[in-house]
Design a protein around this motif. Structure first.
Motif, mmCIF file in Angstrom:
data_model
loop_
_atom_site.group_PDB
_atom_site.id
_atom_site.type_symbol
_atom_site.label_atom_id
_atom_site.label_comp_id
_atom_site.label_asym_id
_atom_site.label_seq_id
_atom_site.Cartn_x
_atom_site.Cartn_y
_atom_site.Cartn_z
ATOM 1 N N TYR A 1 8.988 -21.110 7.210
ATOM 2 C CA TYR A 1 8.940 -19.996 8.152
ATOM 3 C C TYR A 1 7.592 -19.291 8.068
ATOM 4 C CZ TYR A 1 13.863 -20.602 9.175
ATOM 5 O OH TYR A 1 15.070 -21.122 9.591
ATOM 6 N N GLN A 2 7.106 -18.845 9.229
ATOM 7 C CA GLN A 2 5.747 -18.313 9.337
ATOM 8 C C GLN A 2 5.649 -16.804 9.112
ATOM 9 O OE1 GLN A 2 3.148 -20.732 10.098
ATOM 10 N NE2 GLN A 2 4.958 -21.846 9.412
ATOM 11 N N GLY A 3 6.790 -16.121 9.013
ATOM 12 C CA GLY A 3 6.742 -14.671 8.851
ATOM 13 C C GLY A 3 8.097 -14.116 8.506
ATOM 14 N N ASN A 4 8.318 -12.869 8.915
ATOM 15 C CA ASN A 4 9.566 -12.174 8.618
ATOM 16 C C ASN A 4 10.025 -11.355 9.815
ATOM 17 O OD1 ASN A 4 8.106 -12.050 5.614
ATOM 18 N ND2 ASN A 4 10.284 -12.501 5.583
ATOM 19 N N VAL A 5 11.332 -11.284 9.994
ATOM 20 C CA VAL A 5 11.948 -10.341 10.925
ATOM 21 C C VAL A 5 12.343 -9.113 10.114
ATOM 22 C CG1 VAL A 5 13.900 -9.901 12.452
ATOM 23 C CG2 VAL A 5 12.791 -12.140 12.465
ATOM 24 N N VAL A 6 11.967 -7.936 10.607
ATOM 25 C CA VAL A 6 12.263 -6.689 9.905
ATOM 26 C C VAL A 6 12.956 -5.725 10.855
ATOM 27 C CG1 VAL A 6 11.316 -4.747 8.603
ATOM 28 C CG2 VAL A 6 10.189 -6.983 8.487
ATOM 29 N N ALA A 7 14.094 -5.196 10.426
ATOM 30 C CA ALA A 7 14.785 -4.134 11.159
ATOM 31 C C ALA A 7 14.467 -2.800 10.491
ATOM 32 C CB ALA A 7 16.281 -4.372 11.174
ATOM 33 N N PHE A 8 14.095 -1.816 11.306
ATOM 34 C CA PHE A 8 13.765 -0.472 10.832
ATOM 35 C C PHE A 8 14.896 0.474 11.236
ATOM 36 C CE2 PHE A 8 9.870 -2.739 11.456
ATOM 37 C CZ PHE A 8 8.920 -2.224 10.570
ATOM 38 N N ALA A 9 15.378 1.272 10.295
ATOM 39 C CA ALA A 9 16.476 2.188 10.606
ATOM 40 C C ALA A 9 16.330 3.457 9.772
ATOM 41 C CB ALA A 9 17.823 1.532 10.343
ATOM 42 N N TYR A 10 16.960 4.532 10.243
ATOM 43 C CA TYR A 10 16.941 5.771 9.476
ATOM 44 C C TYR A 10 18.347 6.365 9.432
ATOM 45 C CZ TYR A 10 17.002 8.641 13.781
ATOM 46 O OH TYR A 10 17.343 9.228 14.968
ATOM 47 N N LEU A 11 18.604 7.190 8.422
ATOM 48 C CA LEU A 11 19.928 7.719 8.182
ATOM 49 C C LEU A 11 20.308 8.719 9.275
ATOM 50 C CD1 LEU A 11 22.249 7.695 5.997
ATOM 51 C CD2 LEU A 11 21.229 9.840 5.160
ATOM 52 N N THR A 12 21.473 8.484 9.895
ATOM 53 C CA THR A 12 21.935 9.397 10.952
ATOM 54 C C THR A 12 23.339 9.923 10.685
ATOM 55 O OG1 THR A 12 22.628 7.432 12.226
ATOM 56 C CG2 THR A 12 20.494 8.416 12.776
ATOM 57 N N SER B 1 0.856 -1.170 0.000
ATOM 58 C CA SER B 1 0.000 0.000 0.000
ATOM 59 C C SER B 1 0.894 1.222 0.000
ATOM 60 C CB SER B 1 -0.901 0.016 1.225
ATOM 61 O OG SER B 1 -1.715 -1.124 1.273
ATOM 62 N N GLY B 2 0.832 2.035 -1.017
ATOM 63 C CA GLY B 2 1.706 3.202 -1.105
ATOM 64 C C GLY B 2 2.878 2.909 -2.007
ATOM 65 N N THR B 3 4.076 3.386 -1.637
ATOM 66 C CA THR B 3 5.219 3.259 -2.513
ATOM 67 C C THR B 3 6.412 2.682 -1.786
ATOM 68 O OG1 THR B 3 5.995 5.480 -1.993
ATOM 69 C CG2 THR B 3 4.531 5.257 -3.884
ATOM 70 N N LEU B 4 7.316 2.119 -2.546
ATOM 71 C CA LEU B 4 8.588 1.661 -2.039
ATOM 72 C C LEU B 4 9.621 2.522 -2.728
ATOM 73 C CD1 LEU B 4 10.238 -0.355 -0.403
ATOM 74 C CD2 LEU B 4 10.137 -1.905 -2.326
ATOM 75 N N GLY B 5 10.220 3.459 -1.992
ATOM 76 C CA GLY B 5 11.064 4.448 -2.640
ATOM 77 C C GLY B 5 10.185 5.324 -3.514
ATOM 78 N N ASP B 6 10.608 5.530 -4.769
ATOM 79 C CA ASP B 6 9.839 6.363 -5.687
ATOM 80 C C ASP B 6 9.004 5.539 -6.636
ATOM 81 O OD1 ASP B 6 12.696 8.516 -5.887
ATOM 82 O OD2 ASP B 6 10.931 8.711 -4.626
ATOM 83 N N ALA C 1 8.286 4.974 18.870
ATOM 84 C CA ALA C 1 9.569 4.425 18.425
ATOM 85 C C ALA C 1 9.646 4.445 16.909
ATOM 86 C CB ALA C 1 9.742 3.005 18.946
ATOM 87 N N THR C 2 9.725 5.649 16.364
ATOM 88 C CA THR C 2 9.783 5.793 14.915
ATOM 89 C C THR C 2 11.021 6.545 14.481
ATOM 90 O OG1 THR C 2 8.434 7.812 15.067
ATOM 91 C CG2 THR C 2 7.284 5.737 14.650
ATOM 92 N N GLY C 3 12.045 6.489 15.303
ATOM 93 C CA GLY C 3 13.248 7.232 14.969
ATOM 94 C C GLY C 3 12.967 8.720 14.960
ATOM 95 N N ARG D 1 2.074 -1.260 4.799
ATOM 96 C CA ARG D 1 2.342 0.183 4.822
ATOM 97 C C ARG D 1 3.457 0.528 5.821
ATOM 98 N NH1 ARG D 1 -0.421 4.352 2.860
ATOM 99 N NH2 ARG D 1 -2.241 3.059 2.418
ATOM 100 N N THR D 2 3.446 -0.131 6.971
ATOM 101 C CA THR D 2 4.463 0.138 7.978
ATOM 102 C C THR D 2 5.854 -0.225 7.473
ATOM 103 O OG1 THR D 2 2.904 -0.225 9.785
ATOM 104 C CG2 THR D 2 5.240 -0.422 10.323
ATOM 105 N N VAL D 3 5.963 -1.351 6.792
ATOM 106 C CA VAL D 3 7.270 -1.844 6.351
ATOM 107 C C VAL D 3 7.723 -1.172 5.055
ATOM 108 C CG1 VAL D 3 8.556 -3.881 5.604
ATOM 109 C CG2 VAL D 3 6.942 -4.052 7.516
#
Length: 214
Positions: free
Chosen positions: A200-211, A7-12, A52-54, A174-176
């Protein structure tokens, strides 16, 4: 395989539906005579929350586009080359080849890591012969750093602000994958428990932002 509706975009790049190839076989869990330990899963304390959204400001200024060629995550001893991942004719996101356990891939249809937008890096949790590049992704903690080296000679430095496991049945597209107004990074692998029948039943996702950059 697992199907992920975007839902939405991934990058551009707008994508109606993205199918992510399985990023782990689990075969070694079944056939190893040493009863290996299953991949670690992140605790609830590391999950995405409303606060916790950076959100410590906008982070570092965005970098110009440049193809990434290596990812380093010191806290879990990842130092791996990156290969470009595209979509197959049926809309599946290609997985890195499973013959190289220390290989990750970045989705070249989205933002390059460090650009404004959401960049996606994917890698196997295991292969038929044992643990792979992102086996310990679930051990990451908020505040850990992820470095992505780019072909222009710069290194984009990201700070982790959440690590969470999502079940396939309730994957928050949308969150990911949603669009971002600053440089964001998602690192993804298989997780969420393992079943002999379905994998496997799902995914592990790490969220990070540029610092930062160097």
């Amino acid at each position: 395989m697992r199907k992920v509706g975007i839902s939405g975009t991934l990058g551009d790049t707008a994508i109606a539906t993205l199918t992510v190839a399985a990023l782990g076989s689990g075969i070694w869990l079944l056939h190893s005579g040493t009863a290996p330990k299953a991949p670690p899963q992140p605790p609830a304390a590391q999950a995405v929350t409303a606060t916790a959204t950076g959100g410590q400001g906008s982070g570092a200024p965005a970098l110009p586009p440049s193809t990434p060629d290596r990812i380093l995550i010191p806290s879990i001893r990842v130092d791996a080359p990156l290969t470009g991942l595209g979509l197959t004719g049926t809309g599946r996101l290609q997985a890195p080849v499973a013959t190289n356990r220390n290989l990750a891939g970045w989705y070249r249809g989205g933002a390059t890591p460090g650009e404004t937008g959401t960049s996606l890096v994917a890698g196997h949790v295991d292969t038929a012969t044992g643990p792979a590049v992102f086996y310990n992704l679930g051990v990451l903690q908020k505040g850990n750093t992820i470095d992505v080296h780019r072909q222009d000679g710069s290194t984009a430095v990201f700070t982790v602000y959440a690590v969470q496991v999502f079940q396939d049945s309730n994957f928050p597209d949308r969150t990911v994958y949603g669009a971002a107004d600053r440089p964001e990074l998602r690192v993804i692998t298989c997780g969420g428990g393992y079943s002999r029948g379905t994998g496997y039943q799902g995914n592990v996702v790490a969220f990070a932002y540029l610092t930062g950059r160097r």
